[in-house]
Design a protein around this motif. Structure first.
Motif, short mmCIF file in Angstrom:
data_model
loop_
_atom_site.label_atom_id
_atom_site.label_comp_id
_atom_site.label_asym_id
_atom_site.label_seq_id
_atom_site.Cartn_x
_atom_site.Cartn_y
_atom_site.Cartn_z
N ASN A 81 -7.43 1.03 -4.46
CA ASN A 81 -6.16 1.75 -4.29
C ASN A 81 -6.16 3.13 -4.92
OD1 ASN A 81 -3.37 1.91 -3.48
ND2 ASN A 81 -2.87 1.71 -5.64
N LYS A 82 -6.84 3.31 -6.03
CA LYS A 82 -6.82 4.60 -6.72
C LYS A 82 -8.10 5.41 -6.50
CE LYS A 82 -3.61 3.07 -10.32
NZ LYS A 82 -3.36 2.93 -11.76
N LEU A 129 -7.42 -7.89 -2.94
CA LEU A 129 -8.67 -7.45 -3.58
C LEU A 129 -8.93 -5.98 -3.29
CD1 LEU A 129 -11.03 -10.51 -2.90
CD2 LEU A 129 -10.11 -9.76 -5.11
N PHE A 130 -8.70 -5.58 -2.05
CA PHE A 130 -8.89 -4.19 -1.67
C PHE A 130 -7.93 -3.29 -2.45
CE2 PHE A 130 -8.11 -0.39 0.80
CZ PHE A 130 -9.38 0.00 1.21
N TYR A 131 -6.69 -3.72 -2.58
CA TYR A 131 -5.69 -2.93 -3.30
C TYR A 131 -6.09 -2.76 -4.76
CZ TYR A 131 -1.21 -1.42 -5.18
OH TYR A 131 -0.22 -0.71 -5.82
N VAL A 132 -6.58 -3.83 -5.37
CA VAL A 132 -6.95 -3.78 -6.78
C VAL A 132 -8.13 -2.85 -7.02
CG1 VAL A 132 -7.91 -5.13 -8.69
CG2 VAL A 132 -6.03 -6.07 -7.33
N PHE A 133 -9.15 -2.90 -6.15
CA PHE A 133 -10.39 -2.17 -6.40
C PHE A 133 -10.43 -0.78 -5.78
CE2 PHE A 133 -11.77 -6.60 -7.00
CZ PHE A 133 -12.34 -6.48 -8.26
N SER A 185 -12.58 8.64 14.64
CA SER A 185 -11.61 8.81 13.56
C SER A 185 -11.90 10.10 12.80
CB SER A 185 -11.68 7.61 12.59
OG SER A 185 -13.00 7.43 12.10
N LYS A 186 -10.82 10.80 12.40
CA LYS A 186 -10.96 12.08 11.71
C LYS A 186 -11.03 11.88 10.21
CE LYS A 186 -8.29 14.48 15.31
NZ LYS A 186 -7.07 15.28 15.61
N LYS A 187 -11.69 12.81 9.53
CA LYS A 187 -11.88 12.66 8.08
C LYS A 187 -10.57 12.56 7.33
CE LYS A 187 -13.57 17.11 7.63
NZ LYS A 187 -14.42 18.15 7.07
N GLU A 188 -9.55 13.33 7.77
CA GLU A 188 -8.28 13.32 7.04
C GLU A 188 -7.55 11.97 7.15
OE1 GLU A 188 -7.69 15.81 10.86
OE2 GLU A 188 -9.18 15.57 9.26
N MET A 189 -7.90 11.18 8.16
CA MET A 189 -7.27 9.87 8.30
C MET A 189 -7.61 8.96 7.12
SD MET A 189 -7.90 9.06 12.35
CE MET A 189 -7.22 10.12 13.64
N TYR A 190 -8.75 9.19 6.50
CA TYR A 190 -9.21 8.32 5.43
C TYR A 190 -8.49 8.59 4.11
CZ TYR A 190 -12.83 6.81 8.63
OH TYR A 190 -13.48 6.26 9.71
N LEU A 191 -7.61 9.61 4.11
CA LEU A 191 -6.76 9.85 2.94
C LEU A 191 -5.65 8.81 2.84
CD1 LEU A 191 -6.43 13.74 3.21
CD2 LEU A 191 -7.95 12.44 1.70
N PHE A 210 0.81 -1.21 0.00
CA PHE A 210 0.00 0.00 0.00
C PHE A 210 0.85 1.27 0.00
CE2 PHE A 210 -3.40 -2.84 0.92
CZ PHE A 210 -4.57 -2.17 0.62
N GLN A 211 1.91 1.29 0.80
CA GLN A 211 2.67 2.52 0.98
C GLN A 211 3.89 2.62 0.07
OE1 GLN A 211 1.35 3.52 5.58
NE2 GLN A 211 3.46 3.61 5.02
N ASP A 212 4.51 1.49 -0.23
CA ASP A 212 5.72 1.53 -1.04
C ASP A 212 5.51 0.94 -2.44
OD1 ASP A 212 6.94 2.50 1.26
OD2 ASP A 212 7.54 0.49 1.91
N ARG A 213 4.40 0.24 -2.63
CA ARG A 213 4.10 -0.44 -3.89
C ARG A 213 5.22 -1.40 -4.29
NH1 ARG A 213 0.63 3.79 -7.64
NH2 ARG A 213 -0.76 4.45 -5.97
#
Length: 347
Positions: A180-181, A174-178, A252-258, A143-146
């Motif tokens: 990630n972007k 599956l989560f990463y594929v659908f 949880s704060k909204k910015e955390m979901y970035l 997720f972070q370094d790909r």
């Protein structure tokens, strides 16, 4: 020339870890410990080139066999066997926390070391404990370094250590594929999470139990044995999971979901709660899968606490008090037998 960045929290993390490693290394006859010791003592009599042969002979994945063989080349000490294994667990936990947010390394260690994940997965279910950590490290590098090569290597190690990690790795990919972007706001996360929770709970209860028993004869035998039992929806571990999930969702704060990895950890937490309810009629599945997915509470709860309050001293004091309470509950209600087992000689 880049500057060497030293994490000032690392010395305390590893000092406390070393103390805990010594405790783990010197344990007595805790559940499953003699099984691991017996395999270690007779490692030369097993086929270490075949996953299926080794698993049929021991009921243990080949990854542990390789580990036991390497240790046997160095020593025949069971203390070293269990101590080194514990040290690898703590190292993997630190690497995960450092990548996610190094500010919570000590806080997460306190939550981990005082709760069921440490006591269950280092004194009993040790293969599962390390497999989960290896899988989470593989996922965070993806997720972070790909880094797909790192993801593949550590995913492979996790699956060789315990098959239950396949569920965690598959869900993460599956989560990463659908997703990630795709940017997910807190509002959109809740809109996805609510139906996700109810659908998963339904599938776990009415579909997956039959499928898993069809795949594993051992599970089917266990299901119809006298050892199987139902887990109360309002049992103490379940209530703790519900409250923790509500706390994390609410604060949880909204910015955390970035942060994509944070969003994924939130989905894992919800998956854990769905496992507890969906598999409530099958105790071994409820416990096994809920702990695999629920391990993320060790990361999420300290992270939310740290970001929520400006007074960091208060955060440390609060986490310390919560850890003391959790330690008492774990050793008196969730695993009351563990202390007596610990002081019972292994052989």
């Amino acid at each position: 020339m880049s500057k060497l960045v030293i994490d000032k929290r690392a010395p305390f993390f590893f000092f406390l870890s070393c103390f805990l490693v010594l405790i783990v290394a010197n344990r007595g006859d805790t559940p499953d410990t003699f099984v691991y010791y017996y395999i270690f003592n007779h490692i030369d009599s097993y086929n270490l080139k075949s996953f299926s042969d080794f698993y049929s002979a021991t009921g243990v994945e080949l990854g542990y066999g390789w580990y036991a063989y390497i240790v046997s080349l160095l020593t025949n000490s069971e203390n070293f066997l269990f101590g080194l294994y514990s040290a690898i667990n703590f190292l993997m936990l630190y690497l995960i926390l450092r990548k996610f947010n190094k500010k919570i390394t000590v806080l997460s260690l306190l939550i981990y070391a005082s709760g069921p994940f440490f006591f269950m997965q280092q004194f009993m279910q040790m293969r599962q404990g390390l497999a989960v950590l290896l899988a989470l490290y593989a996922i965070i590098t993806l997720f972070q370094d790909r880094k797909f090569s790192t993801f593949i290597i550590f995913s492979g190690l996790a699956m060789m250590m315990h098959q239950v990690s396949i569920a965690l790795i598959s869900l993460s990919f599956l989560f990463y594929v659908f997703f990630n972007k795709i940017e997910i706001s807190k509002r959109n996360f809740l809109l996805l999470a609510i139906p996700y929770f109810f659908i998963l709970t339904f599938l776990f209860k009415y579909v997956f139990v039959s499928v898993l028993m069809g795949v594993s004869g051992r599970l089917e035998d266990y299901y119809y044995s006298s050892y199987n039992y139902s887990v109360g929806i309002l049992s103490l571990p379940n209530l703790k999971s519900y409250l923790l999930c509500i706390f994390v969702l609410f604060f949880s704060k909204k910015e955390m979901y970035l942060n994509r990895y944070f969003v994924f950890l939130m989905f894992l937490l919800i998956t854990s709660v769905a496992c507890r309810i969906g598999f409530s009629d099958f105790a071994i599945l409820s416990g096994r899968f809920s702990t695999v997915f629920g391990f993320v509470e060790v990361i999420l709860f300290p992270f939310i606490m740290y970001e929520l309050f400006n007074n960091k001293v208060w955060v440390y004091i609060s986490i310390f008090i919560i850890s003391i309470c959790q330690l008492y509950i774990t050793l008196n209600f969730q695993a009351p037998y563990l202390i007596d087992n610990y002081f019972t000689p292994l052989y």
